[in-house]
Design a protein around this motif. Structure first.
Motif, PDB file in Angstrom:
ATOM      1  N   UNK A  77       0.758  21.559   4.524  1.00 59.46           N
ATOM      2  CA  UNK A  77       1.762  20.755   3.793  1.00 59.46           C
ATOM      3  C   UNK A  77       1.312  19.337   3.634  1.00 59.46           C
ATOM      4  N   UNK A  78       2.137  19.050   2.546  1.00 56.86           N
ATOM      5  CA  UNK A  78       1.531  17.636   2.083  1.00 56.86           C
ATOM      6  C   UNK A  78       0.130  17.560   1.732  1.00 56.86           C
ATOM      7  N   UNK A  79      -0.621  16.374   1.868  1.00 59.70           N
ATOM      8  CA  UNK A  79      -1.934  16.359   1.595  1.00 59.70           C
ATOM      9  C   UNK A  79      -2.681  16.755   3.012  1.00 59.70           C
ATOM     10  N   UNK A  80      -3.927  17.539   2.873  1.00 60.71           N
ATOM     11  CA  UNK A  80      -4.445  17.971   4.159  1.00 60.71           C
ATOM     12  C   UNK A  80      -4.989  16.644   4.842  1.00 60.71           C
ATOM     13  N   UNK A  81      -5.396  15.794   4.450  1.00 61.01           N
ATOM     14  CA  UNK A  81      -6.053  14.691   5.100  1.00 61.01           C
ATOM     15  C   UNK A  81      -4.885  13.323   4.866  1.00 61.01           C
ATOM     16  N   UNK A  82      -3.681  13.626   4.566  1.00 61.78           N
ATOM     17  CA  UNK A  82      -2.975  12.286   4.301  1.00 61.78           C
ATOM     18  C   UNK A  82      -2.332  11.600   5.710  1.00 61.78           C
ATOM     19  N   UNK A  83      -2.193  12.387   6.670  1.00 61.63           N
ATOM     20  CA  UNK A  83      -1.921  11.883   7.955  1.00 61.63           C
ATOM     21  C   UNK A  83      -3.113  10.828   8.457  1.00 61.63           C
ATOM     22  N   UNK A  84      -4.338  11.153   8.086  1.00 61.52           N
ATOM     23  CA  UNK A  84      -5.137  10.185   8.574  1.00 61.52           C
ATOM     24  C   UNK A  84      -5.447   9.081   7.689  1.00 61.52           C
ATOM     25  N   UNK A  85      -5.111   9.176   6.367  1.00 64.25           N
ATOM     26  CA  UNK A  85      -5.264   8.111   5.233  1.00 64.25           C
ATOM     27  C   UNK A  85      -4.036   7.001   5.127  1.00 64.25           C
ATOM     28  N   UNK A  86      -2.739   7.675   5.356  1.00 62.33           N
ATOM     29  CA  UNK A  86      -1.832   6.806   5.304  1.00 62.33           C
ATOM     30  C   UNK A  86      -1.068   6.446   6.639  1.00 62.33           C
ATOM     31  N   UNK A  87      -0.679   5.285   6.791  1.00 53.47           N
ATOM     32  CA  UNK A  87       0.168   4.789   7.989  1.00 53.47           C
ATOM     33  C   UNK A  87       1.837   5.148   7.608  1.00 53.47           C
ATOM     34  N   UNK A  88       2.300   5.286   8.645  1.00 48.04           N
ATOM     35  CA  UNK A  88       3.927   5.501   8.696  1.00 48.04           C
ATOM     36  C   UNK A  88       4.553   4.144   8.177  1.00 48.04           C
ATOM     37  N   UNK A  89       5.160   4.275   7.197  1.00 48.87           N
ATOM     38  CA  UNK A  89       5.912   3.179   6.504  1.00 48.87           C
ATOM     39  C   UNK A  89       7.455   3.720   6.395  1.00 48.87           C
ATOM     40  N   UNK A  90       8.344   2.968   7.254  1.00 50.83           N
ATOM     41  CA  UNK A  90       9.936   3.532   7.054  1.00 50.83           C
ATOM     42  C   UNK A  90      10.396   2.615   5.769  1.00 50.83           C
ATOM     43  N   UNK A  91      11.694   3.252   5.119  1.00 57.66           N
ATOM     44  CA  UNK A  91      12.453   2.498   4.391  1.00 57.66           C
ATOM     45  C   UNK A  91      12.944   1.300   5.019  1.00 57.66           C
ATOM     46  N   UNK A  92      12.497   0.056   4.395  1.00 59.45           N
ATOM     47  CA  UNK A  92      13.013  -1.110   5.305  1.00 59.45           C
ATOM     48  C   UNK A  92      14.615  -1.405   4.947  1.00 59.45           C
ATOM     49  N   UNK A  93      15.224  -2.202   6.108  1.00 61.01           N
ATOM     50  CA  UNK A  93      16.341  -2.632   5.811  1.00 61.01           C
ATOM     51  C   UNK A  93      16.537  -3.887   4.907  1.00 61.01           C
ATOM     52  N   UNK A  94      17.575  -4.177   4.316  1.00 62.52           N
ATOM     53  CA  UNK A  94      17.628  -5.476   3.840  1.00 62.52           C
ATOM     54  C   UNK A  94      17.499  -6.521   4.903  1.00 62.52           C
TER      55      UNK A  94
END
Length: 510
Positions: free
Chosen positions: A1-18
């Protein structure tokens, strides 16, 4: 699911609060707008993990098809993602805002890295669905003629009503307050869940055929409707026995509304309130443009103590800071949690770690420090000499040394007195109110909840079912939705069985 190597390439970034300085100026929702590319990138982190614990009971109680809609978002196929999301979750706009996301705690990626931002993606899918006009009323193709009463319009009652109405039954939801939504309307502050979001879904259910009756309190005392309140209250008391005569089945979804008390010396003093009236009155004031039928419990220019470290306590903090309190301290009986999982709290259990929620962040912004005091025990409320609370006397406790009377030891010479002209008790709930159960002779469990086995949801009285917090005890919105869906299945099966029995009886007449 998703990009096969996405979990290696992209860090977790949550939607920021104001920014907290900005969001403290209003009661508007505090989630900042998020670009589509951000969500696609976060969806790409979803792994082809083989066994997605996120959508199991360990993770998501409604069994959301999380890897599937993560992949669809990554591919930009938003409408299909919405269809997959609605297959399991009646109200993703609620869970996407207020759920603590046990799915993320069970994410396989979380074993070695930070989990996928499942909650953010879920919220974005449903918000886009409404914005694009994809979410529209859908009337059932036929009506069965069966009538079902749902008592309580919180997430469990609404989910059950939605499911039963889709099946073709005629559903009436009774709510004792002036607006539909239960906990969603009056128990969760506006900045966390805007009430227009709740009403949007309620209006949709109404357009699909669900009937809502507000200001009607279902009780068990009499066989006739009673209006015993003053004229300006306009709440009707209606007996459960009347409903049993008029409806083919009844679902109790009235929540766990009896708050846990703190019976220490000085409890009778003015200025000590349960959390729910404080939150309820504040939301009602906002919705009624300042016009409320009972006085608002105000924190303005007061030293405020919030006792209880859960979500409700956090909501009290955020609300009190917006009122303009003079100071704010949050008491937590337990020790401060660790920053990382301990050996006794392995994946895929919910990680019991130290978290800073929006209210803690806002109080720290306002006063320059985290408001929480851990491992602290309130011993007495102190009178100001005029019958109003002025302070709280406390002791520190040591959880590593259990005593004969408690799982902790009080630390000698640790007494501290905290000023407080407003105390908010947010220590959880003990179960549902007992009027209906007492009148019906309804069986309850050892915690006073309405006894009904999970999966069947049938109480000891034929034709009466229970779901949500009144059955399982205080829990999450997502669990309430799961229980409401399950209870709807059980009620539909019960009514189908009744129909077959009636047909069998009719056949014996020939």
């Amino acid at each position: 699911m998703g990009k096969p190597t996405g979990f290696k390439e992209y860090p977790r970034q949550t939607v920021p609060y104001a920014d907290p300085f900005e969001r403290l100026k209003s009661y508007q929702e505090f989630l900042a707008p998020v670009p589509e590319e951000h969500l696609k990138t976060q969806g790409a982190r979803c792994m082809d993990c083989g066994v997605p614990f996120c959508q199991s009971e360990t993770g998501c109680p409604v069994d959301n098809l999380i890897p599937e809609w993560n992949d669809l978002v990554y591919q930009g196929r938003w409408r299909e993602a919405l269809e997959r999301l609605h297959k399991t979750n009646n109200f993703p706009e609620f869970t996407g805002r207020v759920c603590p996301a046990p799915c993320e705690g069970a994410c396989v990626l979380g074993i070695t890295d930070l989990p996928v931002t499942i909650k953010n993606i879920e919220c974005a899918i449903i918000d886009r669905g409404f914005a694009e006009g994809w979410v529209t009323p859908k009337q059932p193709s036929h009506r069965t003629g069966k009538k079902i009463a749902v008592i309580g319009s919180g997430p469990a009652g609404l989910a059950a009503a939605d499911q039963l109405n889709r099946t073709g039954h005629n559903v009436t939801v009774f709510e004792r307050h002036d607006r539909v939504g239960g906990l969603l309307m009056y128990g969760i502050p506006n900045m966390k869940l805007d009430k227009s979001i709740v009403m949007r879904r309620v209006n949709l259910l109404q357009a699909e055929g669900v009937k809502f009756i507000t200001r009607t309190h279902i009780v068990g005392d009499d066989d006739t409707p009673v209006d015993s309140r003053p004229e300006n209250d306009a709440v009707t008391y209606l007996s459960i026995h009347i409903l049993r005569k008029d409806f083919d089945a009844i679902l109790l979804a009235c929540g766990a509304t009896r708050p846990r008390d703190l019976p220490i010396p000085g409890r009778q003093l003015d200025g000590i309130h349960y959390a729910m009236p404080f939150l309820h009155h504040n939301t009602q004031m906002l919705l009624d443009d300042g016009q409320v039928t009972t006085p608002l419990i105000s924190a303005r220019n007061r030293d405020v103590i919030v006792i209880g470290g859960g979500d409700t306590g956090n909501d009290c903090i955020g609300t009190a800071v917006r009122h303009g309190c003079k100071s704010l301290i949050n008491f937590e009986l337990l020790e401060r949690p660790p920053l990382q999982r301990t050996a006794g709290n392995p994946w895929p259990q919910w990680p019991r770690i130290f978290r800073t929620d929006y209210g803690h962040q806002e109080a720290a912004t306002r006063f320059g420090h985290d408001p929480r005091e851990f491992a602290i025990l309130a011993k007495a409320f102190i009178d100001d000499g005029h019958g109003h609370v002025a302070a709280i006397r406390t002791l520190r406790i040591d959880w590593s040394k259990p005593s004969d009377k408690a799982p902790f030891t009080e630390i000698a010479d640790s007494e501290t007195i905290y000023p407080a002209q407003l105390v908010l008790l947010a220590m959880g709930f003990l179960g549902p109110e007992q009027s209906i159960a007492s009148s019906l002779g309804l069986e309850t469990d050892n915690r006073s909840n309405f006894k009904a086995d999970y999966g069947h949801f049938a109480t000891s009285i034929p034709g009466i079912f229970a779901a949500g917090d009144c059955r399982r005890g205080q829990s999450l919105v997502v669990w309430a939705i799961a229980e409401g869906r399950g209870a709807a299945r059980a009620i539909d099966h019960y009514l189908s069985t009744q129909n077959l029995a009636a047909q069998d009886r009719a056949m014996t007449c020939f």
